[in-house]
Design a protein around this motif. Structure first.
Motif, PDB file in Angstrom:
ATOM      1  N   THR A 128     -36.112 -39.046   4.658  1.00 25.77           N
ATOM      2  CA  THR A 128     -35.099 -40.094   4.515  1.00 25.77           C
ATOM      3  C   THR A 128     -35.732 -41.443   4.849  1.00 25.77           C
ATOM      4  N   PRO A 129     -35.878 -42.339   3.894  1.00 25.21           N
ATOM      5  CA  PRO A 129     -36.482 -43.658   4.176  1.00 25.21           C
ATOM      6  C   PRO A 129     -35.589 -44.471   5.114  1.00 25.21           C
ATOM      7  N   ILE A 130     -36.197 -45.035   6.153  1.00 21.78           N
ATOM      8  CA  ILE A 130     -35.455 -45.859   7.099  1.00 21.78           C
ATOM      9  C   ILE A 130     -35.829 -47.339   6.944  1.00 21.78           C
ATOM     10  N   ALA A 131     -37.096 -47.678   7.195  1.00 19.07           N
ATOM     11  CA  ALA A 131     -37.464 -49.094   7.117  1.00 19.07           C
ATOM     12  C   ALA A 131     -38.974 -49.273   6.958  1.00 19.07           C
ATOM     13  N   PHE A 263     -57.302 -56.881   0.796  1.00 23.47           N
ATOM     14  CA  PHE A 263     -56.749 -55.542   1.005  1.00 23.47           C
ATOM     15  C   PHE A 263     -55.731 -55.601   2.135  1.00 23.47           C
ATOM     16  N   THR A 264     -54.538 -55.076   1.902  1.00 22.38           N
ATOM     17  CA  THR A 264     -53.489 -55.077   2.914  1.00 22.38           C
ATOM     18  C   THR A 264     -52.818 -53.709   3.006  1.00 22.38           C
ATOM     19  N   ASN A 265     -52.671 -53.220   4.217  1.00 19.80           N
ATOM     20  CA  ASN A 265     -51.997 -51.954   4.483  1.00 19.80           C
ATOM     21  C   ASN A 265     -50.549 -52.239   4.892  1.00 19.80           C
ATOM     22  N   TRP A 266     -49.711 -51.205   4.981  1.00 17.91           N
ATOM     23  CA  TRP A 266     -48.333 -51.373   5.435  1.00 17.91           C
ATOM     24  C   TRP A 266     -47.928 -50.201   6.307  1.00 17.91           C
ATOM     25  N   ARG A 267     -46.854 -50.409   7.104  1.00 20.34           N
ATOM     26  CA  ARG A 267     -46.343 -49.346   7.977  1.00 20.34           C
ATOM     27  C   ARG A 267     -44.821 -49.341   7.970  1.00 20.34           C
ATOM     28  N   GLY A 268     -44.255 -48.151   8.045  1.00 18.80           N
ATOM     29  CA  GLY A 268     -42.808 -48.011   8.040  1.00 18.80           C
ATOM     30  C   GLY A 268     -42.357 -46.787   8.807  1.00 18.80           C
ATOM     31  N   ILE A 269     -41.078 -46.475   8.703  1.00 15.86           N
ATOM     32  CA  ILE A 269     -40.472 -45.372   9.452  1.00 15.86           C
ATOM     33  C   ILE A 269     -39.597 -44.547   8.523  1.00 15.86           C
ATOM     34  N   VAL A 270     -39.750 -43.220   8.608  1.00 14.88           N
ATOM     35  CA  VAL A 270     -38.902 -42.295   7.851  1.00 14.88           C
ATOM     36  C   VAL A 270     -38.280 -41.291   8.820  1.00 14.88           C
ATOM     37  N   ALA A 271     -37.204 -40.669   8.371  1.00 13.85           N
ATOM     38  CA  ALA A 271     -36.486 -39.670   9.175  1.00 13.85           C
ATOM     39  C   ALA A 271     -36.450 -38.348   8.411  1.00 13.85           C
ATOM     40  N   PRO A 272     -36.020 -37.284   9.060  1.00 15.19           N
ATOM     41  CA  PRO A 272     -35.926 -35.989   8.369  1.00 15.19           C
ATOM     42  C   PRO A 272     -34.938 -36.032   7.205  1.00 15.19           C
ATOM     43  N   LEU A 287     -33.249 -51.038  14.024  1.00 17.91           N
ATOM     44  CA  LEU A 287     -34.486 -51.674  13.573  1.00 17.91           C
ATOM     45  C   LEU A 287     -34.226 -53.061  12.994  1.00 17.91           C
ATOM     46  N   THR A 288     -33.059 -53.256  12.406  1.00 21.45           N
ATOM     47  CA  THR A 288     -32.711 -54.591  11.905  1.00 21.45           C
ATOM     48  C   THR A 288     -32.537 -55.566  13.063  1.00 21.45           C
ATOM     49  N   LYS A 289     -31.865 -55.126  14.121  1.00 23.10           N
ATOM     50  CA  LYS A 289     -31.723 -55.967  15.316  1.00 23.10           C
ATOM     51  C   LYS A 289     -33.090 -56.239  15.936  1.00 23.10           C
ATOM     52  N   MET A 290     -33.944 -55.231  15.975  1.00 18.87           N
ATOM     53  CA  MET A 290     -35.306 -55.419  16.483  1.00 18.87           C
ATOM     54  C   MET A 290     -36.042 -56.461  15.657  1.00 18.87           C
ATOM     55  N   HIS A 291     -35.981 -56.309  14.325  1.00 17.88           N
ATOM     56  CA  HIS A 291     -36.670 -57.228  13.424  1.00 17.88           C
ATOM     57  C   HIS A 291     -36.211 -58.671  13.625  1.00 17.88           C
ATOM     58  N   ASP A 292     -34.930 -58.855  13.905  1.00 19.26           N
ATOM     59  CA  ASP A 292     -34.375 -60.202  14.058  1.00 19.26           C
ATOM     60  C   ASP A 292     -34.619 -60.793  15.439  1.00 19.26           C
ATOM     61  N   ASP A 313     -32.400 -47.990   0.842  1.00 19.08           N
ATOM     62  CA  ASP A 313     -32.732 -47.765  -0.560  1.00 19.08           C
ATOM     63  C   ASP A 313     -33.877 -48.647  -1.038  1.00 19.08           C
ATOM     64  N   GLU A 314     -33.951 -49.878  -0.533  1.00 17.12           N
ATOM     65  CA  GLU A 314     -35.047 -50.768  -0.923  1.00 17.12           C
ATOM     66  C   GLU A 314     -36.386 -50.186  -0.506  1.00 17.12           C
ATOM     67  N   PHE A 315     -36.451 -49.692   0.718  1.00 25.48           N
ATOM     68  CA  PHE A 315     -37.671 -49.046   1.185  1.00 25.48           C
ATOM     69  C   PHE A 315     -37.920 -47.757   0.418  1.00 25.48           C
ATOM     70  N   GLY A 316     -36.848 -47.017   0.119  1.00 30.63           N
ATOM     71  CA  GLY A 316     -36.989 -45.775  -0.637  1.00 30.63           C
ATOM     72  C   GLY A 316     -37.594 -46.009  -2.004  1.00 30.63           C
ATOM     73  N   THR A 317     -37.174 -47.071  -2.687  1.00 30.09           N
ATOM     74  CA  THR A 317     -37.740 -47.412  -3.998  1.00 30.09           C
ATOM     75  C   THR A 317     -39.215 -47.753  -3.870  1.00 30.09           C
ATOM     76  N   PHE A 318     -39.546 -48.521  -2.843  1.00 29.44           N
ATOM     77  CA  PHE A 318     -40.949 -48.882  -2.581  1.00 29.44           C
ATOM     78  C   PHE A 318     -41.789 -47.635  -2.332  1.00 29.44           C
ATOM     79  N   LEU A 319     -41.265 -46.702  -1.530  1.00 25.19           N
ATOM     80  CA  LEU A 319     -41.990 -45.473  -1.219  1.00 25.19           C
ATOM     81  C   LEU A 319     -42.280 -44.657  -2.477  1.00 25.19           C
ATOM     82  N   LYS A 320     -41.303 -44.551  -3.351  1.00 25.30           N
ATOM     83  CA  LYS A 320     -41.495 -43.784  -4.581  1.00 25.30           C
ATOM     84  C   LYS A 320     -42.543 -44.442  -5.476  1.00 25.30           C
ATOM     85  N   GLU A 321     -42.532 -45.760  -5.526  1.00 26.00           N
ATOM     86  CA  GLU A 321     -43.538 -46.479  -6.313  1.00 26.00           C
ATOM     87  C   GLU A 321     -44.930 -46.235  -5.747  1.00 26.00           C
ATOM     88  N   GLN A 322     -45.045 -46.317  -4.407  1.00 18.57           N
ATOM     89  CA  GLN A 322     -46.330 -46.078  -3.764  1.00 18.57           C
ATOM     90  C   GLN A 322     -46.812 -44.651  -4.018  1.00 18.57           C
TER      91      GLN A 322
END
Length: 336
Positions: A128-131, A263-272, A287-292, A313-322
Motif C-alpha cells: 500500500t503506497p503511503i508517501a 543522478f538522483t535517488n528517492w525514498r518513500g514509505i509503503v505499508a502492507p 507524514l503530512t504533518k511531519m512534512h509541513d 494515489d500520487e505516490f502509487g502512480t509514481f511507484l508503478k512508473e518506476q
C-alpha cells in the motif's frame, strides 16, 4: 537520473553494450485508525528498515520517527531493521503482514530494482503506497588515506585498470548505488563490463568496507557519509546533483568537474496490503504533518535532502512508473 529517473533512461541507451555481471520486532496486528483521529497523537506505529543500521533508509526512517515524536504528531514510533537480499527480506515481511495498519516500511529505488534482481516473490505492487518523502543526490567517496585526492585522479586510475579499482555501493545490482557507478563508467569512457562492483546491504555495511580499504571508492547517497566527512574519515570527490549541495558546500558536482552526469535517488514509505482506509489515513496524515513541520524542513536542510513529498494515489502512480521502467531496463541489462 536527472530529476528522478533520467539516469536510468540513460542506462537503457547503453544497455545493449554490456551485461553487468531474520527477525525483527513483531507488530500487534490491528487498527491504528483509532489513533490520531481523536485529536491525540497516533500511537503504536512501527517503521521497518529493510537494510542494516547506518544506511540511507535507516537514517531517513529514524529522522522521520524523531520528528514525528518530537513534534507530538505521534507517540513513540518503533524503528527496527530487517536486512537482507537488497531489501527484499523486509519487502516480503511487509507483504506477509496483510492488514497490519500499524506497520510500514522505509524504502526507495533500491528496493524496486532488488525485487527483480533478487527474484523476489513479493513486489512493491503488492504493498500500500503511503508517501514519497525526499530525493537525494549521490556522492563519490574515498577514505581519508586514499591516494585519490580529486575525481580526475580517481578516474585516471579507474580507466587504467577498471577491474582493480573496485567500487562499492549499498544496494544490490539494479539499485541506485549500482546504477550510479555504471553510468559514471559510461560517462568517462570505461566499458561497464569491466567495472568491479561490490554490493553491500545498505550504507551501514558499505561504510566499514570503505574505511577498511576493502574497496577503492564508494558510490551512494551523500547523506550516508556526512558524519564521517565532518569527522575527517572520508573525502567526497564529487556529488551527482545538478547544483552544489549546501551540506557539502566545498564539494563540486560531477558536471562542474567536466563529467556530464546527474543522478538522483528517492525514498518513500509503503505499508502492507489490505490495510483499512482509516489506517492509511493515519499514516498519511501523520507524514503530512511531519512534512509541513519546521523540524522536518530543518532536517532536510541539514542533510541536503530535496523535498519530493507525494502521498497515496500520487505516490502509487509514481511507484508503478518506476517499477515498469526499472523492469524494462534490468531486462535490457540482463539482470532480470
Amino acid at each position: 537520473m536527472r530529476a528522478r529517473f533520467t539516469g536510468l533512461a540513460a542506462a537503457a541507451a547503453v544497455a545493449s553494450t554490456f551485461l553487468v555481471a531474520a527477525c525483527g520486532a513483531t507488530a500487534d496486528k490491528g487498527s491504528a485508525g483509532s489513533a490520531g483521529n481523536d485529536g491525540k497523537p497516533a500511537s503504536g506505529l512501527q517503521l521497518m528498515v529493510p537494510n542494516s543500521p547506518g544506511g540511507g533508509y535507516d537514517t531517513t526512517a529514524r529522522t522521520a520517527a524523531k520528528v514525528l515524536e518530537s513534534s507530538k504528531i505521534t507517540s513513540s514510533v518503533q524503528v527496527f531493521n530487517l536486512p537482507g537480499a537488497g531489501g527484499t527480506v523486509g519487502l516480503q515481511r511487509v507483504v506477509n503482514e496483510k492488514g497490519n495498519g500499524k506497520l510500514a516500511m522505509q524504502m526507495g529505488l533500491g528496493v524496486v530494482g532488488a525485487a527483480y534482481t533478487q527474484k523476489s516473490k513479493a513486489t512493491l505492487n503488492d504493498t500500500t503506497p503511503i508517501a514519497k518523502l525526499i530525493e537525494e543526490a549521490g556522492a563519490i567517496v574515498v577514505p581519508k588515506d586514499s591516494p585519490y585526492k580529486t575525481i580526475d585522479q580517481l578516474i585516471a586510475a579507474w580507466k587504467a585498470n577498471p577491474k582493480k579499482v573496485a567500487v562499492g555501493g549499498g544496494s544490490s545490482p539494479g539499485g541506485p548505488d549500482h546504477l550510479l557507478p555504471m553510468q559514471l563508467a559510461q560517462a568517462v569512457g570505461i566499458d561497464p563490463k569491466q567495472v568491479s562492483y561490490v554490493s553491500y546491504d545498505g550504507g551501514g555495511e558499505l561504510l566499514p568496507a570503505l574505511l577498511g580499504n576493502k574497496i577503492a571508492f564508494g558510490a551512494s547517497g551523500f547523506g550516508e557519509f556526512l558524519d564521517q566527512v565532518e569527522a575527517g574519515d572520508v573525502r567526497v570527490l564529487a556529488v551527482t546533483s545538478e547544483k552544489p549541495i549546501p551540506a557539502l558546500k566545498d564539494v563540486k558536482t560531477l558536471k562542474d568537474q567536466g563529467i556530464d552526469l546527474v543522478f538522483t535517488n528517492w525514498r518513500g514509505i509503503v505499508a502492507p496490503p489490505g490495510i483499512s482506509a482509516a489506517d492509511k489515513k493515519v499514516w498519511i496524515d501523520a507524514l503530512t504533518k511531519m512534512h509541513d513541520s519546521k523540524a522536518w524542513k530543518d532536517e532536510e536542510a541539514t542533510r541536503g535532502w530535496t523535498d519530493a513529498f507525494a502521498t497515496g494515489d500520487e505516490f502509487g502512480t509514481f511507484l508503478k512508473e518506476q517499477d515498469t521502467q526499472v523492469a524494462e531496463i534490468l531486462k535490457q541489462l540482463g539482470l532480470a
